[in-house]
Design a protein around this motif. Structure first.
Motif, PDB file in Angstrom:
ATOM      1  N   TYR A 422      31.372  15.595  27.262  1.00  0.00           N
ATOM      2  CA  TYR A 422      30.128  15.012  27.811  1.00  0.00           C
ATOM      3  C   TYR A 422      28.528  14.632  27.045  1.00  0.00           C
ATOM      4  O   TYR A 422      28.431  16.516  27.144  1.00  0.00           O
ATOM      5  CB  TYR A 422      30.138  14.778  29.233  1.00  0.00           C
ATOM      6  CG  TYR A 422      31.242  14.739  29.855  1.00  0.00           C
ATOM      7  CD1 TYR A 422      31.001  13.148  30.428  1.00  0.00           C
ATOM      8  CD2 TYR A 422      32.754  14.919  30.031  1.00  0.00           C
ATOM      9  CE1 TYR A 422      32.777  12.601  30.611  1.00  0.00           C
ATOM     10  CE2 TYR A 422      32.939  14.552  31.093  1.00  0.00           C
ATOM     11  CZ  TYR A 422      33.537  13.572  30.983  1.00  0.00           C
ATOM     12  OH  TYR A 422      34.634  12.940  32.250  1.00  0.00           O
ATOM     13  N   GLU A 452      29.938   6.508  33.713  1.00  0.00           N
ATOM     14  CA  GLU A 452      30.872   7.798  35.024  1.00  0.00           C
ATOM     15  C   GLU A 452      30.348   8.020  35.015  1.00  0.00           C
ATOM     16  O   GLU A 452      28.598   7.859  35.040  1.00  0.00           O
ATOM     17  CB  GLU A 452      31.723   8.686  34.279  1.00  0.00           C
ATOM     18  CG  GLU A 452      33.466   7.932  33.278  1.00  0.00           C
ATOM     19  CD  GLU A 452      34.556   8.408  32.527  1.00  0.00           C
ATOM     20  OE1 GLU A 452      33.881  10.265  32.888  1.00  0.00           O
ATOM     21  OE2 GLU A 452      34.989   8.348  31.735  1.00  0.00           O
ATOM     22  N   ASP A 454      27.723  12.108  35.918  1.00  0.00           N
ATOM     23  CA  ASP A 454      27.295  12.745  35.118  1.00  0.00           C
ATOM     24  C   ASP A 454      28.066  14.330  36.188  1.00  0.00           C
ATOM     25  O   ASP A 454      27.876  15.033  36.432  1.00  0.00           O
ATOM     26  CB  ASP A 454      25.637  13.175  34.848  1.00  0.00           C
ATOM     27  CG  ASP A 454      25.293  14.475  34.906  1.00  0.00           C
ATOM     28  OD1 ASP A 454      26.055  15.324  35.100  1.00  0.00           O
ATOM     29  OD2 ASP A 454      24.621  13.981  33.084  1.00  0.00           O
ATOM     30  N   PRO A 455      28.660  14.349  34.939  1.00  0.00           N
ATOM     31  CA  PRO A 455      30.020  16.223  35.626  1.00  0.00           C
ATOM     32  C   PRO A 455      28.815  16.917  36.004  1.00  0.00           C
ATOM     33  O   PRO A 455      28.880  17.758  37.168  1.00  0.00           O
ATOM     34  CB  PRO A 455      30.672  16.245  34.514  1.00  0.00           C
ATOM     35  CG  PRO A 455      30.651  15.358  33.593  1.00  0.00           C
ATOM     36  CD  PRO A 455      29.303  14.510  33.627  1.00  0.00           C
ATOM     37  N   ALA A 459      28.642  18.302  39.924  1.00  0.00           N
ATOM     38  CA  ALA A 459      29.190  20.020  39.748  1.00  0.00           C
ATOM     39  C   ALA A 459      28.013  20.741  40.565  1.00  0.00           C
ATOM     40  O   ALA A 459      27.777  21.562  41.529  1.00  0.00           O
ATOM     41  CB  ALA A 459      29.297  20.931  38.384  1.00  0.00           C
ATOM     42  N   LYS A 486      31.164  10.281  25.229  1.00  0.00           N
ATOM     43  CA  LYS A 486      32.260  10.757  26.253  1.00  0.00           C
ATOM     44  C   LYS A 486      33.305  11.352  24.811  1.00  0.00           C
ATOM     45  O   LYS A 486      33.440  10.962  23.950  1.00  0.00           O
ATOM     46  CB  LYS A 486      32.775  10.796  27.376  1.00  0.00           C
ATOM     47  CG  LYS A 486      34.534  11.625  28.190  1.00  0.00           C
ATOM     48  CD  LYS A 486      34.551  10.237  29.115  1.00  0.00           C
ATOM     49  CE  LYS A 486      36.092  11.172  29.386  1.00  0.00           C
ATOM     50  NZ  LYS A 486      36.976  10.623  30.130  1.00  0.00           N
TER      51      LYS A 486
END
Length: 523
Positions: A422, A452, A454-455, A459, A486
């Motif tokens: 990403y 989406e 944001d990972p 986290a 992505k």
């Protein structure tokens, strides 16, 4: 010769020859815009009136005559202001706030918690505005702060250390805060003004929904404290070849709960729309117009009324705050826009990020990453004639920090095609290109834009406690980021430690590069 009184600190007004006691309140006000040669705020002998300068009462807009005189209608609640012309500047107060207005409110403001305008008394016989010349090049920079929004003095200190310190001595010519200057407690405005003044440039402000008097019943009285400190809730000025317009697009409908913090809608009053039309009618179509507002333009209830006023102007952009994420929107025909080209609206990064939430760093300042995964910061707008480019600047980060690359620390070679990378391009848009490759070798691999969460933000929120120790607060819930790309990781056959190189274009097509080190293991 008529002589003016000195400038008060907060209400810039040059007052002369009060009307005789007992005289009927007039329906017209008048005054002079003059060249304040010695910059003392007084119209002294030999200081001429300035011809052709625009003056407004927040409905009508007029130009001064050859002797610098102007005349406009007046009521018992009117704010007059001079529209600063190119090459001239108004006085500023101790906090570098431009003093370009006079409030005529004979009875003063209604009683409000944070104090409004004191009674101004009878209308002056002449309302005079001093200006002094300054150089204004065709190419210049201006700073734009999305929501500073401190709720107390501690958060003013966050702003001081996180953002203001790196801007002291800036080459920008002025700055603007795009609303939510504070967070409901309007007593915080003055210490925040004193802090931002240290940057060293004039500072203009736009009213936001957290800057209002909540203890009033309707929109008319919702800006009483604002007017006392900053002046009119909407106005305009020129700098160089550009026309800047500050709008009030928050309509207060009264308190809806005991805290009094609800009851607003995004929109503009009919009076303000009439003023805007009058203002633009006296603005050259060759000028770039920058509409500055708090609530994003596409979210206003009467946005199409505003579209009709600007959609045939070839040079016009708009910029807002409010949402606490960064985004470039292009308003098109499907959105009700009728102009020949889409309108570029910028929702800018906020100084307070996600309301100063998240774990503290080494300086005790919350990292306050925004909900879209972008860091908190500010925008630098670069102007050249009728062109503008927008730079994203993360607070306390180098200028080239423009993206975040997210991959696992270690990936098996056999899993490359099934492992995602990403890239959050902070100043990216639907027009951006994002590509990746290993070690600057081989062909670039395109990433595709996704909507989406944001990972990295997700986290971080999971790592942090749900109830941090005071005065810290948990990060806000994530949103689907409008500038996230992505793809699966590009193929490579050699195990070891590699640099994943990413290049991306921002909203203006300028390339930025970054890297992430990844360990690739044998299958």
């Amino acid at each position: 010769m008529t002589r003016s009184l000195p400038l008060p600190l907060l209400l810039m007004l040059v007052v002369v020859n009060l009307l005789p006691a007992g005289a009927a309140e007039p329906t017209l006000a008048s005054g002079v815009v003059f060249h304040d040669k010695n910059r003392n705020g007084l119209r002294d002998p030999g200081e001429p009136g300035l011809s052709g300068v625009r003056v407004s009462n927040q409905r009508e807009v007029t130009r001064t005559d050859p002797k610098g005189r102007w005349t406009l209608p007046v009521s018992n609640d009117t704010t007059f202001f001079v529209i600063k012309p190119r090459g001239w500047m108004t006085p500023t107060n101790a906090h570098r706030l431009p003093q370009f207005y006079y409030v005529h409110k004979p009875q003063g403001s209604p009683s409000v918690k944070y104090g409004g305008v004191k009674p101004t008394g009878p209308l002056p016989a002449s309302i005079d505005f001093p200006l002094h010349p300054q150089k204004e090049p065709s190419r210049f920079q201006a700073l734009f702060f999305g929501d500073t929004q401190p709720r107390d003095l501690r958060e003013v200190e966050y702003i001081a250390h996180d953002t203001v310190e790196e801007l002291v001595g800036t080459s920008a010519q002025f700055g603007v805060t795009l609303g939510d200057v504070v967070f409901d407690d309007l007593s915080v405005m003055e210490p925040l003004n004193a802090t931002i003044a240290l940057i060293g440039v004039p500072w203009w402000n736009v009213l936001g929904n957290h800057d209002m008097n909540y203890d009033v019943s309707d929109d008319r009285d919702s800006d009483e404290t604002w007017t006392r400190i900053y002046g009119p809730n909407y106005y305009s000025f020129d700098y160089g070849p550009v026309h800047f317009v500050a709008l009030d697009n928050v309509i207060w409908g009264g308190a809806t709960n005991l805290a009094g913090t609800g009851g607003y809608t995004g929109g503009m009053t009919e009076t303000q729309l009439e003023w805007l039309k009058n203002d633009l009618d006296l603005t050259s179509p060759k000028q770039l117009v920058v509409l500055m507002m708090h609530i994003p333009l596409p979210d206003l209830t009467n946005r199409t009324d505003l579209y009709r006023l600007i959609e045939q102007r070839p040079y016009c952009i708009s910029i807002s705050g409010h949402t606490h994420w960064q985004e470039h929107r292009f308003i098109k025909r499907a959105d009700g826009w009728r102009g020949p080209e889409p309108h570029h609206h910028i929702i800018t990064v906020t100084v307070c990020g996600s309301w100063f939430t998240g774990q503290p760093d080494a300086l005790g300042i919350p990292h306050t990453t925004m909900r879209d995964g972008a860091p908190n910061g500010y925008a630098i707008l670069n102007f050249r004639e009728n062109k503008v480019t927008v730079d994203f600047k993360a607070s306390r980060q180098p200028a080239d920090y423009q993206m975040n690359i997210m991959t696992p620390e270690s990936v098996a070679l056999s899993e490359l095609g099934r492992t995602d990378v990403y890239v959050n391009v902070f100043n990216g848009s639907e027009r951006s290109i994002v590509e990746a490759r290993w070690n600057d070798r081989g062909p670039w691999r395109s990433l595709h834009k996704v909507l989406e969460e944001d990972p990295a933000y997700v986290a971080a929120r999971k790592r942090e406690p749900e109830k941090p120790s005071l005065p810290y607060r948990q990060l806000s819930a994530p949103m689907k980021s409008p500038h996230l790309w992505k793809s699966s990781l590009p193929p490579i056959s050699t195990p070891g430690t590699h640099a994943l190189r990413v290049r991306a274009t921002d909203v203006h097509g300028r390339w930025h590069k970054s890297s992430r080190v990844v360990t690739l293991t044998a299958p």
